[in-house]
Write a protein that holds these residues in place. Structure first.
Motif, mmCIF file in Angstrom:
data_model
loop_
_atom_site.group_PDB
_atom_site.id
_atom_site.type_symbol
_atom_site.label_atom_id
_atom_site.label_comp_id
_atom_site.label_asym_id
_atom_site.label_seq_id
_atom_site.Cartn_x
_atom_site.Cartn_y
_atom_site.Cartn_z
ATOM 1 N N UNK A 42 -26.124 65.050 -17.140
ATOM 2 C CA UNK A 42 -25.646 66.327 -17.730
ATOM 3 C C UNK A 42 -24.150 66.092 -17.928
ATOM 4 N N UNK A 43 -23.636 66.108 -18.810
ATOM 5 C CA UNK A 43 -22.019 66.013 -19.133
ATOM 6 C C UNK A 43 -21.621 67.341 -19.741
ATOM 7 N N UNK A 44 -20.279 67.482 -19.236
ATOM 8 C CA UNK A 44 -19.770 68.827 -19.790
ATOM 9 C C UNK A 44 -18.233 69.153 -19.173
ATOM 10 N N UNK A 45 -17.529 69.725 -19.787
ATOM 11 C CA UNK A 45 -16.201 70.186 -19.432
ATOM 12 C C UNK A 45 -16.237 71.076 -17.954
ATOM 13 N N UNK A 46 -15.134 71.207 -17.435
ATOM 14 C CA UNK A 46 -15.187 72.268 -16.426
ATOM 15 C C UNK A 46 -15.259 73.772 -16.918
ATOM 16 N N UNK A 47 -15.988 74.355 -16.125
ATOM 17 C CA UNK A 47 -16.249 75.810 -16.903
ATOM 18 C C UNK A 47 -17.606 75.847 -17.872
ATOM 19 N N UNK A 175 -20.638 63.406 -8.144
ATOM 20 C CA UNK A 175 -20.706 62.350 -7.062
ATOM 21 C C UNK A 175 -19.449 61.477 -6.934
ATOM 22 N N UNK A 176 -18.888 61.242 -8.078
ATOM 23 C CA UNK A 176 -17.757 60.152 -8.050
ATOM 24 C C UNK A 176 -16.479 60.701 -8.171
ATOM 25 N N UNK A 177 -16.265 62.046 -8.364
ATOM 26 C CA UNK A 177 -15.199 62.768 -9.098
ATOM 27 C C UNK A 177 -13.933 62.677 -8.271
ATOM 28 N N UNK A 205 -24.702 65.474 -12.497
ATOM 29 C CA UNK A 205 -23.637 66.374 -13.722
ATOM 30 C C UNK A 205 -22.302 65.501 -13.388
ATOM 31 N N UNK A 206 -21.776 65.614 -14.628
ATOM 32 C CA UNK A 206 -20.234 64.573 -14.483
ATOM 33 C C UNK A 206 -19.744 64.804 -15.891
ATOM 34 N N UNK A 207 -18.274 64.557 -15.791
ATOM 35 C CA UNK A 207 -17.505 64.482 -17.047
ATOM 36 C C UNK A 207 -17.360 63.152 -17.386
ATOM 37 N N UNK A 208 -17.857 62.259 -16.941
ATOM 38 C CA UNK A 208 -17.402 60.943 -17.013
ATOM 39 C C UNK A 208 -18.758 60.117 -17.654
ATOM 40 N N UNK A 209 -18.527 59.946 -18.848
ATOM 41 C CA UNK A 209 -19.605 59.212 -19.685
ATOM 42 C C UNK A 209 -19.832 57.672 -19.141
ATOM 43 N N UNK A 210 -18.955 57.118 -18.291
ATOM 44 C CA UNK A 210 -19.378 55.813 -17.714
ATOM 45 C C UNK A 210 -20.624 55.980 -16.572
ATOM 46 N N UNK A 211 -20.260 57.234 -15.948
ATOM 47 C CA UNK A 211 -21.335 57.347 -14.918
ATOM 48 C C UNK A 211 -22.767 57.881 -15.691
ATOM 49 N N UNK A 212 -22.455 58.788 -16.762
ATOM 50 C CA UNK A 212 -23.570 59.243 -17.293
ATOM 51 C C UNK A 212 -24.507 57.821 -18.053
ATOM 52 N N UNK A 213 -23.710 56.966 -18.394
ATOM 53 C CA UNK A 213 -24.366 55.994 -18.947
ATOM 54 C C UNK A 213 -25.468 55.128 -18.219
ATOM 55 N N UNK A 214 -25.359 55.415 -16.889
ATOM 56 C CA UNK A 214 -26.543 54.916 -16.026
ATOM 57 C C UNK A 214 -27.887 55.516 -15.978
ATOM 58 N N UNK A 215 -27.906 56.746 -16.522
ATOM 59 C CA UNK A 215 -29.077 57.614 -16.657
ATOM 60 C C UNK A 215 -29.899 57.023 -18.084
ATOM 61 N N UNK A 216 -31.382 57.480 -17.931
ATOM 62 C CA UNK A 216 -32.140 57.119 -18.935
ATOM 63 C C UNK A 216 -31.975 58.097 -20.223
ATOM 64 N N UNK A 217 -31.760 59.580 -19.897
ATOM 65 C CA UNK A 217 -31.472 60.563 -20.872
ATOM 66 C C UNK A 217 -30.269 61.353 -20.660
ATOM 67 N N UNK A 218 -29.675 61.552 -21.540
ATOM 68 C CA UNK A 218 -28.340 62.412 -21.592
ATOM 69 C C UNK A 218 -28.242 63.568 -22.253
ATOM 70 N N UNK A 249 -14.173 59.167 -24.633
ATOM 71 C CA UNK A 249 -14.674 58.384 -23.365
ATOM 72 C C UNK A 249 -15.148 58.960 -22.246
ATOM 73 N N UNK A 250 -14.699 60.041 -22.099
ATOM 74 C CA UNK A 250 -15.036 60.945 -20.888
ATOM 75 C C UNK A 250 -14.897 62.532 -21.459
ATOM 76 N N UNK A 251 -15.616 63.356 -20.631
ATOM 77 C CA UNK A 251 -15.408 64.905 -21.114
ATOM 78 C C UNK A 251 -14.307 65.400 -20.126
ATOM 79 N N UNK A 252 -13.305 65.437 -20.569
ATOM 80 C CA UNK A 252 -11.942 65.955 -19.720
ATOM 81 C C UNK A 252 -11.812 67.417 -20.099
ATOM 82 N N UNK A 253 -10.889 67.962 -19.102
ATOM 83 C CA UNK A 253 -10.241 69.304 -19.640
ATOM 84 C C UNK A 253 -9.447 68.830 -20.735
ATOM 85 N N UNK A 254 -8.995 69.898 -21.733
ATOM 86 C CA UNK A 254 -8.081 69.958 -22.759
ATOM 87 C C UNK A 254 -6.981 69.356 -22.205
#
Length: 298
Positions: A42-47, A175-177, A205-218, A249-254
């Motif tokens: 699950x990806x998303x920005x802070x907040x 977990x890698x933040x 849960x992560x803001x990093x799509x490289x971490x998210x890419x390891x999952x089967x569902x996003x 490439x990643x979900x970052x803060x503005x």
């Protein structure tokens, strides 16, 4: 044959009343099912409500609306004692900030959740904790305290502690933040391997799509709304959300450049320790960086 869900959320919403009596919606109409052996990111920005969602899945919090089910049983009908035991036996939490006990050795930190076990599991707790630390490559660090270890080593201790009771559901909150790219990749590979061996469900849960890419569902969480997407581009047609921002490439803060490294760590907020809950009393707090979490605990 349809898989039986390990944890299922149906129409889950979370909101709080602010001091001016206005209502702040944190999560809106979340539907999500995770089966044993599944890996969901699950990806998303802070907040965006990511940590709140993870707390609901881990039964640390209750929804304002909707229902959470664990192995087919409605969580809302469970008494606190039963819920604590269920969570302690079945859910392992991995947090970005590690939450290790200062001054305690790696072995003592990992052994702590087994203090709530019974019978053979209790009497073998030291040996079990030692074997888990060896499994994460820290057999030579048994007597080291967190202050004597690197960030990557501390995270591996936290993973060992979360998994020492072989939970059916592993919830990893950024977990890698707090880690560099290479150490973060090693940590995620370790989580994947141990989850696969135990046929456990892993939700990251992560803001990093490289971490998210390891999952089967996003999934993407934006303004409290969960939508499924594929890493190739747009959300899936059935769950598309036209108003959601495009993924970088990643979900970052503005204002934070994608790929520039991890964002600032999320600020912790108090979550009462649960007797035997997840990682036992050692997990005295889970983080919430959402501004809405002034008082979310029910």
């Amino acid at each position: 044959m349809e898989l039986v869900s390990l944890v299922r959320l149906e129409g889950v919403a979370k909101h709080v009343l602010l001091p001016d009596d206005s209502r702040l919606d944190i999560l809106r109409g979340i539907d999500l099912a995770v089966a044993a052996g599944d890996h969901v990111a699950i990806v998303g920005r802070s907040g965006s409500g990511k940590s709140t969602l993870l707390n609901l899945m881990g039964m640390l919090d209750r929804p304002s609306e909707g229902a959470v089910w664990f192995r087919g049983d409605p969580v809302r009908k469970m008494r606190r004692g039963k819920l604590d035991r269920l969570r302690g036996r079945n859910v392992g939490f991995v947090f970005q900030q590690f939450n290790l006990l200062a001054g305690r050795t790696a072995l003592e930190n990992v052994e702590m959740p087994l203090g709530y076990a019974s019978g053979r599991e209790f009497w073998r707790r030291r040996r079990t904790a030692t074997e888990m630390l060896e499994r994460v490559g820290l057999g030579h660090r048994l007597e080291s305290t967190p202050e004597q270890m690197s960030g990557g080593e501390q995270q591996r201790v936290a993973i060992a502690r979360a998994l020492v009771r072989r939970p059916a559901l592993i919830l990893a909150d950024e977990p890698t933040g707090a880690l560099d790219v290479e150490t973060g990749a090693t940590v995620m590979e370790l989580l994947d391997d141990i989850a696969s061996e135990a046929d456990a469900a892993l939700v990251t849960i992560t803001h990093d799509l490289h971490v998210a890419a390891r999952a089967r569902r996003h999934y993407r969480l934006d303004a409290g709304v969960l939508t499924r997407f594929d890493l190739g581009g747009a959300p899936t047609p059935a769950e598309a959300n036209p108003s959601a921002p495009e993924l970088a490439a990643s979900v970052e803060e503005p204002g934070v450049e994608a790929g520039a490294g991890p964002t600032r760590p999320e600020a912790p907020s108090g979550v009462p320790s649960e007797g035997g809950g997840g990682v036992g009393a050692v997990e005295a707090a889970s983080r919430e960086d959402e501004p809405e979490r002034a008082e979310v605990a029910s």
